[in-house]
Design an enzyme around this catalytic site. Sequence first.
Site, mmCIF file in Angstrom:
data_model
loop_
_atom_site.group_PDB
_atom_site.id
_atom_site.type_symbol
_atom_site.label_atom_id
_atom_site.label_comp_id
_atom_site.label_asym_id
_atom_site.label_seq_id
_atom_site.Cartn_x
_atom_site.Cartn_y
_atom_site.Cartn_z
ATOM 1 N N ASP A 30 0.867 -1.188 0.000
ATOM 2 C CA ASP A 30 0.000 0.000 0.000
ATOM 3 C C ASP A 30 0.900 1.234 0.000
ATOM 4 O O ASP A 30 1.879 1.280 0.764
ATOM 5 C CB ASP A 30 -0.912 -0.022 1.239
ATOM 6 N N ILE A 31 0.588 2.216 -0.857
ATOM 7 C CA ILE A 31 1.477 3.395 -0.924
ATOM 8 C C ILE A 31 1.320 4.331 0.282
ATOM 9 O O ILE A 31 2.160 5.188 0.499
ATOM 10 C CB ILE A 31 1.313 4.267 -2.211
ATOM 11 N N HIS A 94 -10.189 -5.188 -2.407
ATOM 12 C CA HIS A 94 -8.829 -5.319 -1.881
ATOM 13 C C HIS A 94 -8.890 -5.667 -0.400
ATOM 14 O O HIS A 94 -9.682 -5.129 0.356
ATOM 15 C CB HIS A 94 -7.986 -4.055 -2.103
ATOM 16 N N HIS A 96 -6.813 -5.478 2.949
ATOM 17 C CA HIS A 96 -5.653 -4.852 3.596
ATOM 18 C C HIS A 96 -5.062 -5.876 4.563
ATOM 19 O O HIS A 96 -5.779 -6.379 5.441
ATOM 20 C CB HIS A 96 -6.063 -3.641 4.439
HETATM 21 P P1 5GP Z 1 -9.959 1.892 0.779
HETATM 22 O O1 5GP Z 1 -10.719 1.806 -0.528
HETATM 23 O O2 5GP Z 1 -9.740 0.534 1.368
HETATM 24 O O3 5GP Z 1 -10.575 2.850 1.736
HETATM 25 O O4 5GP Z 1 -8.529 2.517 0.499
HETATM 26 C C1 5GP Z 1 -7.780 2.259 -0.656
HETATM 27 C C2 5GP Z 1 -6.366 1.899 -0.284
HETATM 28 O O5 5GP Z 1 -5.615 1.781 -1.482
HETATM 29 C C3 5GP Z 1 -5.654 2.935 0.583
HETATM 30 O O6 5GP Z 1 -5.007 2.284 1.674
HETATM 31 C C4 5GP Z 1 -4.651 3.581 -0.362
HETATM 32 O O7 5GP Z 1 -3.458 3.987 0.282
HETATM 33 C C5 5GP Z 1 -4.393 2.476 -1.373
HETATM 34 N N1 5GP Z 1 -4.056 2.999 -2.697
HETATM 35 C C6 5GP Z 1 -4.746 3.910 -3.395
HETATM 36 N N2 5GP Z 1 -4.154 4.142 -4.581
HETATM 37 C C7 5GP Z 1 -3.047 3.359 -4.635
HETATM 38 C C8 5GP Z 1 -2.030 3.184 -5.616
HETATM 39 O O8 5GP Z 1 -1.988 3.772 -6.692
HETATM 40 N N3 5GP Z 1 -1.044 2.296 -5.312
HETATM 41 C C9 5GP Z 1 -1.036 1.608 -4.135
HETATM 42 N N4 5GP Z 1 -0.009 0.778 -3.948
HETATM 43 N N5 5GP Z 1 -1.972 1.751 -3.191
HETATM 44 C C10 5GP Z 1 -2.989 2.630 -3.433
#
Ligand code: 5GP
Length: 132
Positions: A30-31, A94, A96
């Site tokens: 995760d970035i 996804h 985590h």
């Molecule tokens: P959620 O949808 O679970 O609330 O959050 C999306 C997750 O994806 C976040 O933890 C965010 O940091 C991660 N994320 C979003 N865009 C990217 C990306 O381009 N690359 C990576 N490696 N992680 C991402």
Amino acid sequence: MKNCIFCKIIKGEIPSIKVWEDAETYAFMDINPTRPGHMLIIPKKHVDYIFETEEPLFTKLFVNAKKLSKALKSSTGALKIGLAIEGIAVRHVHLHLIPVNNVNDLDPCKSKKGNIEELKQMAEKIRKELKD
Ligand code: 5GP
Ligand code: ZN
């Protein structure tokens, strides 16, 4: 799915720090990690909502998450690997996988932009544990 950031990662249109993949799933750092080692595992096929993921893909995601969690736990020394699934910001399923030592270690408010070199080093460390 057009304009889906994770579909673009799968296609290699956006860079990512890969940890592992198989034919159906892809795991990467995760970035914006909440904790060091925070990684994501996603299906290669675009699915929006975890509980609309069909079998056998649904089971495959969790079986692979379990395999990765062992490597993540030994490479970080965390007490456990926590699992979070909500998918509000990115509408592509996804999981985590987050190393946890305390009850609030899954708190997304703790996430900060990661250092790319550190993320690469962590991915390498996890990969090594997967091989051994
Ligand atoms: P959620 O949808 O679970 O609330 O959050 C999306 C997750 O994806 C976040 O933890 C965010 O940091 C991660 N994320 C979003 N865009 C990217 C990306 O381009 N690359 C990576 N490696 N992680 C991402
Ligand atoms: Zn997608």
